[in-house]
Scaffold this motif. Structure first.
Motif, mmCIF file in Angstrom:
data_model
loop_
_atom_site.group_PDB
_atom_site.id
_atom_site.type_symbol
_atom_site.label_atom_id
_atom_site.label_comp_id
_atom_site.label_asym_id
_atom_site.label_seq_id
_atom_site.Cartn_x
_atom_site.Cartn_y
_atom_site.Cartn_z
ATOM 1 N N GLN A 1 0.862 -1.179 0.000
ATOM 2 C CA GLN A 1 0.000 0.000 0.000
ATOM 3 C C GLN A 1 0.907 1.240 0.000
ATOM 4 O O GLN A 1 1.478 1.584 1.047
ATOM 5 C CB GLN A 1 -0.901 -0.011 1.234
ATOM 6 N N TRP A 2 1.032 1.960 -1.109
ATOM 7 C CA TRP A 2 0.436 1.754 -2.404
ATOM 8 C C TRP A 2 1.521 1.954 -3.429
ATOM 9 O O TRP A 2 1.638 2.985 -4.077
ATOM 10 C CB TRP A 2 -0.726 2.738 -2.600
ATOM 11 N N ASN B 1 -5.713 4.608 -1.605
ATOM 12 C CA ASN B 1 -4.910 5.028 -2.755
ATOM 13 C C ASN B 1 -4.786 3.929 -3.802
ATOM 14 O O ASN B 1 -3.762 3.817 -4.478
ATOM 15 C CB ASN B 1 -3.516 5.464 -2.292
ATOM 16 N N PHE C 1 -3.642 4.784 -7.298
ATOM 17 C CA PHE C 1 -2.355 5.473 -7.441
ATOM 18 C C PHE C 1 -1.174 4.509 -7.329
ATOM 19 O O PHE C 1 -0.144 4.867 -6.774
ATOM 20 C CB PHE C 1 -2.232 6.587 -6.401
#
Length: 227
Positions: free
Chosen positions: A102-103, A202, A205
């Motif tokens: 993440q992430w 996120n 992204f």
């Protein structure tokens, strides 16, 4: 790379994706024939008066029982062939390990002694002209073209999915489990993908960028990083 308002698939860059697109078109043609036949029969039943031939006809019942079975066989055989092709791993020239976080993504070239890096999305203010927003990364995955690549995929925290559409690759990254798949990039280029499993705030992204290069360029790049 997909174009604005594009309806079809991206151009295939691997043999597996070429097979998937061909099977997609094949399945659509089968579905189109079925819909056309059903529409014709519905129109015929509405326009014509019912007769004994349409109310009680064992031949027709036999046909519409056997015909769907034949259609399913026509869809199942090429589908099973592609599934076996996707799972088949002969002798890869390069093994790559992708770890989802993440992430961001971490990559390890296991055939080299010390070649690994993290790949983060490039922030919008840092983009160069011609780079794509939310798709560009600071460290791309470099692979040799026309070489069998095995990729081992896992995750460090939550579920992720390593997906590059133009290569025909979509494999879940699961914590505590190693999934593997393979592909061959048939042409040089830059191929974009994204995590396809909702993995948190996120999720949008953590892009993936794979750059396919000739073998001599890949060897020069790997020598530069390992020296």
């Amino acid at each position: 790379m997909a174009n604005p308002s594009q309806l079809g698939f991206q151009d295939a860059s691997s043999p597996i994706m070429e097979e998937l697109i061909e099977f997609h078109d094949h399945a659509l043609m089968v579905a189109l024939m079925i819909c056309s036949l059903v529409l014709y029969l519905l129109t015929l039943m509405l326009m014509e008066k019912l007769s004994s031939n349409t109310v009680d006809a064992q031949e027709i019942e036999l046909i519409w029982t056997i015909l769907p079975a034949i259609v399913l066989i026509l869809l199942a055989l090429p589908s099973l062939q592609i599934l076996y092709m996707m799972d088949e791993l002969d002798e890869p020239d390069l093994t790559l390990k992708a770890i989802g976080h993440q992430w961001y993504w971490s990559y390890e070239y296991t055939d080299f002694k010390d070649l690994s890096f993290d790949s983060y999305m490039t922030p919008t203010p840092d983009l160069l002209p011609g780079q794509f927003r939310l798709l560009e990364v600071d460290h791309r995955v470099i692979i040799p073209m026309e070489s069998p690549i095995r990729i081992i995929i896992t995750a460090d925290d939550v579920l992720h999915s390593w997906t590059v559409p133009t290569l025909g690759v979509k494999t879940d990254a699961i914590p505590g489990r190693l999934n593997q798949t393979s592909f061959i990039a048939t042409r040089p280029g830059i191929f974009y993908g994204q995590c396809s499993e909702i993995c948190g705030a996120n999720h949008s992204f953590m892009p993936i960028v794979v750059e396919s290069t000739p073998l001599n360029h890949f060897e020069a790049w790997s020598s530069l990083l390992t020296s």
